[in-house]
Design an enzyme around this catalytic site. Structure first.
Site, mmCIF file in Angstrom:
data_model
loop_
_atom_site.group_PDB
_atom_site.id
_atom_site.type_symbol
_atom_site.label_atom_id
_atom_site.label_comp_id
_atom_site.label_asym_id
_atom_site.label_seq_id
_atom_site.Cartn_x
_atom_site.Cartn_y
_atom_site.Cartn_z
ATOM 1 N N CYS A 161 0.807 -1.223 0.000
ATOM 2 C CA CYS A 161 0.000 0.000 0.000
ATOM 3 C C CYS A 161 0.842 1.277 0.000
ATOM 4 C CB CYS A 161 -0.926 0.019 1.214
ATOM 5 S SG CYS A 161 -1.722 -1.562 1.527
ATOM 6 N N GLU A 312 -2.132 3.084 13.711
ATOM 7 C CA GLU A 312 -1.757 4.308 12.995
ATOM 8 C C GLU A 312 -2.131 5.553 13.785
ATOM 9 O OE1 GLU A 312 -2.472 6.650 8.753
ATOM 10 O OE2 GLU A 312 -3.556 4.798 9.174
ATOM 11 N N PHE A 398 1.366 -3.610 3.801
ATOM 12 C CA PHE A 398 1.710 -4.970 4.213
ATOM 13 C C PHE A 398 3.207 -5.167 4.016
ATOM 14 C CE2 PHE A 398 -2.436 -7.651 3.624
ATOM 15 C CZ PHE A 398 -2.946 -7.100 4.785
#
Length: 414
Positions: A161, A312, A398
């Protein structure tokens, strides 16, 4: 030698929010979602997805079409928008000082699935002659380079990503350090196939459709979040050394890529870790020469998964705080879905639009924020008349690769 300033002189996009930058901007202003139900052949029921309206094959000749997957078609069209927006066409005169940096994970996913069906279902032993060129991850970059005579480095990044965020950051470094004068940067993905949707459903990270309104399925940072929604699309920018852009009389100037951070969690192949994300954000701020308090907006990676959003949020809170005076935070995946390798490029472009439009994009559908995700959330509705001089676009992939881009307005001091 002092670092050169890296200006953004062109933008182009095909996204669930629109097929051009003006269409995307209008959607961001209203908070419109591009997520809807998609019937997927060979899979039961319908899946929520960020869908790009239309097909693009008719823009290419019959001789070109066999080489092109939907992913590559979108890459070519969006990159052409950005290049034309920058007032350019061919980069031949730049020779090796023009490059293309591209993010992609799945290559030609439609072509891969079609060939697998041919060999496994229909018993074919050989593919079509041009299948090899239509499934490669770097085909989108190569096709753009061929059409616009980009003769320098044409590099494809595949860091999950964070792919296109890394691509943009590495191009920025190459220009700032004097290796290149101009670069086309971005990414494309077309993952809305049974094979890839089934893969993500298998991770148990994919959200079921919101029963009341499928367009509200993706809920980053929300107490009610239930998983990610896949999306498709392509987004590209043109980056130039500021003096090079001035020398050719560039008509557009959207601001600067001021800093770049990249790090690896080195923790787990599928689970992020806050400390690695903190390191990435701090590195980007230091590279840009700005403090956390100088940042007015953070476009977060947040995919609406339970653990990912919380981890996050912890990292963003550690760096920027969560008070009312801290950087405002939102995740626009709520309205366009997760474009995998192209998501960083789309979110970077959205952040540049936010800067130029004085607009804080919404975290659509956030409802009540999870208390574990405490931040200065923009909220469910976009906020107009919000001056942004410095912003951060943040991505986490990932495998643990994180990429942060610090973006500045033309007003911001360098």
């Amino acid at each position: 030698m002092p670092k050169r300033r890296v200006a953004i002189t062109g933008m182009g996009v095909l996204s669930p929010l629109g097929l051009s930058v003006p269409e995307l901007t209008a959607a961001l202003r209203t908070g419109r979602s591009g997520i809807r139900l998609l019937d997927v052949p060979k899979l039961p029921g319908a899946y929520p997805a960020g869908i790009v309206d239309g097909t693009f094959s008719d823009r290419f000749t019959r001789l070109e079409q066999p080489f092109l997957d939907r992913c590559h078609e979108m890459a070519i069209v969006a990159a052409r928008q950005a290049i034309e927006d920058a007032g350019l066409e061919s980069f031949a005169a730049h020779g090796p000082r023009a490059g293309l940096y591209y993010g992609n994970v799945n290559g030609g996913a439609v072509s891969v699935q079609n060939w697998c069906e041919d060999v496994l279902v229909h018993g074919k032993h050989k593919s079509r002659p041009f299948t090899a060129m239509s499934i490669m991850s770097n085909s989108g970059a190569a096709q753009v380079a061929i059409r616009h005579k980009i003769l320098g480095p044409v590099v494809t990044h595949a860091s999950a990503c964070a792919s296109s965020g890394v691509a943009i950051g590495e191009a920025m470094r190459a220009i700032a350090d004097g290796y290149l004068d101009v670069a086309v940067v971005g990414g494309a993905e077309a993952p809305l196939t049974a094979a890839l949707i089934g893969v993500f459903d298998g991770t148990r990270a994919l959200s079921k459709a919101d029963q009341g309104d499928p367009s509200r399925t993706c809920k980053p940072f929300s107490r009610d979040r239930s998983g990610l929604v896949l999306g498709e699309g392509a987004a590209f920018l043109v980056l130039e050394a500021e003096e090079s852009a001035e020398r050719r009389g560039a008509s557009k100037h959207y601001g600067y890529v001021r800093g770049y951070g990249v790090s690896c969690d080195a923790h787990h192949i599928g689970m992020p870790e806050s400390q690695g994300q903190v390191q990435c954000l701090v590195q980007a701020l230091e590279n840009a020469g700005v403090k956390a308090g100088d940042v007015q907006y953070v476009n977060a990676h947040a995919t609406a998964t339970d653990g990912g959003d919380m981890i996050e949020a912890t990292a963003i809170r550690t760096v920027f705080g969560d008070s009312e005076g801290s950087a405002a935070v939102s995740s626009t995946k709520s309205v366009h879905g997760h474009l995998l390798g192209a998501t960083s490029a789309l979110e970077c472009l959205i952040t540049v639009v936010a800067i130029n439009e004085s607009l804080l994009p919404a975290s659509g559908n956030i409802g009540i924020a999870d208390e574990r995700c405490s931040l200065n959330h923009v909220g469910e509705r976009p906020r107009a008349n919000s001056q942004i001089d410095v912003a951060v676009s943040f991505s986490c992939g990932f495998g643990g690769t994180n990429a942060a881009l610090v973006l500045g307005s033309r007003r911001s001091p360098l």
